[in-house]
Write a protein that holds these residues in place. Structure first.
Motif, PDB file in Angstrom:
ATOM      1  N   TYR A 156      44.020 -11.621 -18.994  1.00  0.00           N
ATOM      2  CA  TYR A 156      42.657 -11.702 -19.546  1.00  0.00           C
ATOM      3  C   TYR A 156      42.664 -12.391 -20.910  1.00  0.00           C
ATOM      4  N   ILE A 157      43.649 -12.051 -21.741  1.00  0.00           N
ATOM      5  CA  ILE A 157      43.728 -12.628 -23.090  1.00  0.00           C
ATOM      6  C   ILE A 157      43.883 -14.146 -23.030  1.00  0.00           C
ATOM      7  N   ILE A 158      44.716 -14.619 -22.107  1.00  0.00           N
ATOM      8  CA  ILE A 158      44.931 -16.058 -21.973  1.00  0.00           C
ATOM      9  C   ILE A 158      43.696 -16.742 -21.395  1.00  0.00           C
ATOM     10  N   ALA A 169      48.188   2.491 -31.529  1.00  0.00           N
ATOM     11  CA  ALA A 169      49.611   2.823 -31.448  1.00  0.00           C
ATOM     12  C   ALA A 169      49.867   4.096 -30.653  1.00  0.00           C
ATOM     13  N   ALA A 170      48.976   5.077 -30.773  1.00  0.00           N
ATOM     14  CA  ALA A 170      49.194   6.361 -30.116  1.00  0.00           C
ATOM     15  C   ALA A 170      49.136   6.256 -28.593  1.00  0.00           C
ATOM     16  N   LYS A 171      48.509   5.195 -28.074  1.00  0.00           N
ATOM     17  CA  LYS A 171      48.329   5.052 -26.637  1.00  0.00           C
ATOM     18  C   LYS A 171      49.395   4.170 -25.980  1.00  0.00           C
ATOM     19  N   LEU A 172      50.303   3.628 -26.796  1.00  0.00           N
ATOM     20  CA  LEU A 172      51.299   2.697 -26.265  1.00  0.00           C
ATOM     21  C   LEU A 172      52.703   3.172 -26.559  1.00  0.00           C
ATOM     22  N   SER A 173      53.605   2.893 -25.622  1.00  0.00           N
ATOM     23  CA  SER A 173      55.015   3.210 -25.849  1.00  0.00           C
ATOM     24  C   SER A 173      55.643   2.120 -26.706  1.00  0.00           C
ATOM     25  N   ARG A 174      56.839   2.375 -27.178  1.00  0.00           N
ATOM     26  CA  ARG A 174      57.536   1.395 -28.006  1.00  0.00           C
ATOM     27  C   ARG A 174      57.762   0.092 -27.244  1.00  0.00           C
ATOM     28  N   SER A 175      58.113   0.201 -25.962  1.00  0.00           N
ATOM     29  CA  SER A 175      58.359  -1.013 -25.158  1.00  0.00           C
ATOM     30  C   SER A 175      57.048  -1.775 -24.936  1.00  0.00           C
ATOM     31  N   ASP A 176      55.943  -1.042 -24.740  1.00  0.00           N
ATOM     32  CA  ASP A 176      54.646  -1.715 -24.586  1.00  0.00           C
ATOM     33  C   ASP A 176      54.286  -2.497 -25.844  1.00  0.00           C
ATOM     34  N   LEU A 177      54.493  -1.874 -26.993  1.00  0.00           N
ATOM     35  CA  LEU A 177      54.196  -2.543 -28.256  1.00  0.00           C
ATOM     36  C   LEU A 177      55.057  -3.782 -28.436  1.00  0.00           C
ATOM     37  N   PHE A 183      54.419 -11.258 -26.762  1.00  0.00           N
ATOM     38  CA  PHE A 183      53.366 -12.032 -26.097  1.00  0.00           C
ATOM     39  C   PHE A 183      52.454 -12.707 -27.127  1.00  0.00           C
ATOM     40  N   ALA A 184      52.042 -11.959 -28.142  1.00  0.00           N
ATOM     41  CA  ALA A 184      51.153 -12.507 -29.175  1.00  0.00           C
ATOM     42  C   ALA A 184      51.827 -13.633 -29.945  1.00  0.00           C
ATOM     43  N   ASP A 185      53.092 -13.431 -30.323  1.00  0.00           N
ATOM     44  CA  ASP A 185      53.818 -14.451 -31.079  1.00  0.00           C
ATOM     45  C   ASP A 185      53.988 -15.732 -30.280  1.00  0.00           C
ATOM     46  N   ASN A 186      54.147 -15.607 -28.981  1.00  0.00           N
ATOM     47  CA  ASN A 186      54.385 -16.779 -28.142  1.00  0.00           C
ATOM     48  C   ASN A 186      53.105 -17.465 -27.675  1.00  0.00           C
ATOM     49  N   ASN A 187      51.952 -16.885 -28.028  1.00  0.00           N
ATOM     50  CA  ASN A 187      50.684 -17.464 -27.582  1.00  0.00           C
ATOM     51  C   ASN A 187      49.675 -17.655 -28.710  1.00  0.00           C
ATOM     52  N   LEU A 188      50.178 -17.697 -29.944  1.00  0.00           N
ATOM     53  CA  LEU A 188      49.334 -17.932 -31.118  1.00  0.00           C
ATOM     54  C   LEU A 188      48.159 -16.960 -31.202  1.00  0.00           C
ATOM     55  N   ILE A 189      48.448 -15.681 -30.967  1.00  0.00           N
ATOM     56  CA  ILE A 189      47.429 -14.637 -31.010  1.00  0.00           C
ATOM     57  C   ILE A 189      47.787 -13.651 -32.116  1.00  0.00           C
ATOM     58  N   LYS A 190      46.814 -13.274 -32.896  1.00  0.00           N
ATOM     59  CA  LYS A 190      47.049 -12.293 -33.954  1.00  0.00           C
ATOM     60  C   LYS A 190      47.000 -10.883 -33.364  1.00  0.00           C
ATOM     61  N   LEU A 191      48.047 -10.114 -33.652  1.00  0.00           N
ATOM     62  CA  LEU A 191      48.131  -8.742 -33.154  1.00  0.00           C
ATOM     63  C   LEU A 191      47.984  -7.779 -34.325  1.00  0.00           C
ATOM     64  N   LYS A 192      47.071  -6.828 -34.201  1.00  0.00           N
ATOM     65  CA  LYS A 192      46.853  -5.833 -35.251  1.00  0.00           C
ATOM     66  C   LYS A 192      46.973  -4.443 -34.646  1.00  0.00           C
ATOM     67  N   ILE A 193      47.674  -3.567 -35.353  1.00  0.00           N
ATOM     68  CA  ILE A 193      47.976  -2.243 -34.816  1.00  0.00           C
ATOM     69  C   ILE A 193      47.185  -1.177 -35.572  1.00  0.00           C
ATOM     70  N   ILE A 194      46.511  -0.324 -34.812  1.00  0.00           N
ATOM     71  CA  ILE A 194      45.779   0.803 -35.378  1.00  0.00           C
ATOM     72  C   ILE A 194      46.685   2.021 -35.298  1.00  0.00           C
ATOM     73  N   PRO A 195      47.198   2.523 -36.432  1.00  0.00           N
ATOM     74  CA  PRO A 195      48.135   3.651 -36.393  1.00  0.00           C
ATOM     75  C   PRO A 195      47.461   4.943 -35.958  1.00  0.00           C
ATOM     76  N   ASP A 196      48.273   5.865 -35.471  1.00  0.00           N
ATOM     77  CA  ASP A 196      47.777   7.189 -35.095  1.00  0.00           C
ATOM     78  C   ASP A 196      47.421   7.939 -36.368  1.00  0.00           C
ATOM     79  N   ASN A 197      46.144   8.261 -36.553  1.00  0.00           N
ATOM     80  CA  ASN A 197      45.726   8.789 -37.857  1.00  0.00           C
ATOM     81  C   ASN A 197      45.922  10.287 -38.018  1.00  0.00           C
ATOM     82  N   LYS A 198      46.058  11.031 -36.902  1.00  0.00           N
ATOM     83  CA  LYS A 198      46.192  12.501 -36.991  1.00  0.00           C
ATOM     84  C   LYS A 198      45.057  13.112 -37.818  1.00  0.00           C
ATOM     85  N   ASP A 199      43.889  12.437 -37.835  1.00  0.00           N
ATOM     86  CA  ASP A 199      42.720  12.924 -38.584  1.00  0.00           C
ATOM     87  C   ASP A 199      42.982  13.066 -40.080  1.00  0.00           C
ATOM     88  N   ILE A 200      43.783  12.166 -40.629  1.00  0.00           N
ATOM     89  CA  ILE A 200      44.095  12.278 -42.051  1.00  0.00           C
ATOM     90  C   ILE A 200      43.528  11.130 -42.871  1.00  0.00           C
TER      91      ILE A 200
END
Length: 423
Positions: A156-158, A169-177, A183-200
């Motif tokens: 879909y992204i392509i 981040a909380a919804k993805l495994s380390r291998s998924d990330l 994938f992003a680096d090889n396709n000129l796509i900016k990747l931004k990660i939303i950390p697990d906030n734990k309501d803090i």
């Protein structure tokens, strides 16, 4: 114009190079997509102040004696006004350009959690130029913006020329990330990660980097910055000196006579209160009560019998607080800040009121944001102290000179108008 002052190579080089150095030091020019005119207004004011110092220093460096200083001040103010107008026009142009469909980016979100609704508010704001395509998640959803499972995102992204991908981040495994990063680096796509906030997460949070490790600072205090702290201290010393010399110099002997005539006791009332970092200091006031054993335990109440006749006038007009400019001059207090509480009240409230001690990250003030909003004096109900602390914390997190000046102006205005809870 004065050609000797401005129309020569040294002056042209000095003014332009100093501008570039100062703007670079303040990181002034990079413009984020979510930035508006008011976003960095504080930085703009800092720039004008610092550049103003450099601007007028040139007269001293070259031993120039301008005949009409008002003329040169006017030139500098015109420069600041033109730069401000340019910024207004620039941001207005960007806004209209994005609203018309230009300068946009396509975005998708990988992984759905409760933060998605919050980040959608940013994406859905047409001013920022985001076009939200939808989200991918392995949990099925009936949402119209649900695009499929995470594994479906790559095609879909392509196919849809997605520019930015936001990953929860909380919804993805380390291998998924890692796969998404590659994938992003090889396709000129900016990747931004939303950390697990734990309501803090907090409104005052910032991200700092320790080597390559991002660290969340949940409590950013503007007055911890060297420039802000030093500038506020200079203002405090100058302001308190003016008040002491022009007002207290004749008011102290006058009130000494009036207070002594009505009731025996000292002119000043000093009380142990907590200040910066919960350190104790002697807070000074004009004595407005008869000498009593409850002064350090009980706040003044409406129709309090301990208050003298002259004391009622002093308290109604807030004149009883003026000796605290001595505290400001000595460095225990600031002109503006959270009001200092007596030791007993601090001991009580730090246990019963959540985040109470946050107000002690800065120096206490003669006046503050809570006071101009009506939360001063006697605590009649729990919401009084809760709202006072809420506004104190807001001041700690959002301090600026503009806010200080606004508080000072409204304090003076309220003193002449009279305040309901000034008793």
């Amino acid at each position: 114009m004065t050609p000797d002052t401005y129309y020569n190579i040294p002056s042209i080089l000095y003014y332009n190079i100093s501008w570039l150095i100062i703007t670079y030091s303040l990181n002034f020019y990079p413009t984020a997509r979510k930035e508006k005119f008011m976003t960095n207004i504080k930085k703009v004011l800092y720039l004008y102040v610092i550049y103003g110092m450099a601007y007028f220093s040139w007269f001293g460096i070259r031993a120039i004696q301008p005949k009409d200083i008002q003329y040169h001040v006017l030139i500098f103010l015109i420069i600041c006004a033109l730069l401000t107008i340019y910024r207004v026009i620039f941001y207005a142009f960007i806004r209209n350009y994005r609203l018309s469909g230009g300068n946009y980016v396509n975005v998708v979100v990988i992984g759905r959690d409760k933060n998605l609704k919050k980040i959608r508010k940013v994406f859905d704001n047409p001013y920022y130029g985001y076009r939200y395509c939808g989200f991918f998640d392995d949990s099925q959803s009936e949402s119209p913006t649900y695009l499929g499972n995470i594994i479906d995102c790559f095609k879909y992204i392509i196919d849809n020329r997605v520019d930015e991908v936001y990953c929860t981040a909380a919804k993805l495994s380390r291998s998924d990330l890692q796969n998404l990063i590659n994938f992003a680096d090889n396709n000129l796509i900016k990747l931004k990660i939303i950390p697990d906030n734990k309501d803090i997460y907090t409104a005052a949070m910032t991200v700092q980097k320790y080597d390559k490790i991002p660290v969340l600072d949940l409590r950013t205090v503007p007055l911890e910055a060297d420039f802000g702290r030093m500038a506020k201290r200079v203002f405090d010393v100058v302001f308190s000196s003016v008040v002491i010399i022009t007002l207290l110099s004749w008011l102290v002997p006058l009130l000494y006579v009036l207070i002594k005539l009505e009731s025996p006791g000292p002119l000043f009332f000093t009380q142990k209160r907590h200040g910066l970092k919960r350190q104790t200091f002697n807070c000074i006031k004009f004595r407005s009560m008869t000498c009593n054993g409850e002064a350090n335990l009980k706040m003044a109440t409406k129709n309090d019998r301990r208050v003298t006749k002259i004391g009622r006038i002093l308290r109604k007009t807030s004149i009883d607080e003026l000796p605290q400019f001595f505290n400001v001059f000595m460095g225990d207090m600031s002109v503006v800040g959270p009001r200092p509480h007596m030791e007993q009240h601090t001991s009580d409230y730090e246990i019963s009121v959540d985040k109470y001690l946050v107000r002690h990250f800065v120096k206490p003030g003669i006046t503050g944001l809570a006071q101009i909003k009506g939360y001063r004096g006697e605590i009649l109900k729990p919401s009084d102290i809760l709202n006072r602390i809420r506004l104190d914390i807001l001041y700690v997190e959002k301090w600026s000179f503009l806010l200080d000046f606004k508080i000072i102006f409204l304090t003076i205005f309220n003193a002449f108008r009279g305040e309901e809870k000034a008793y």
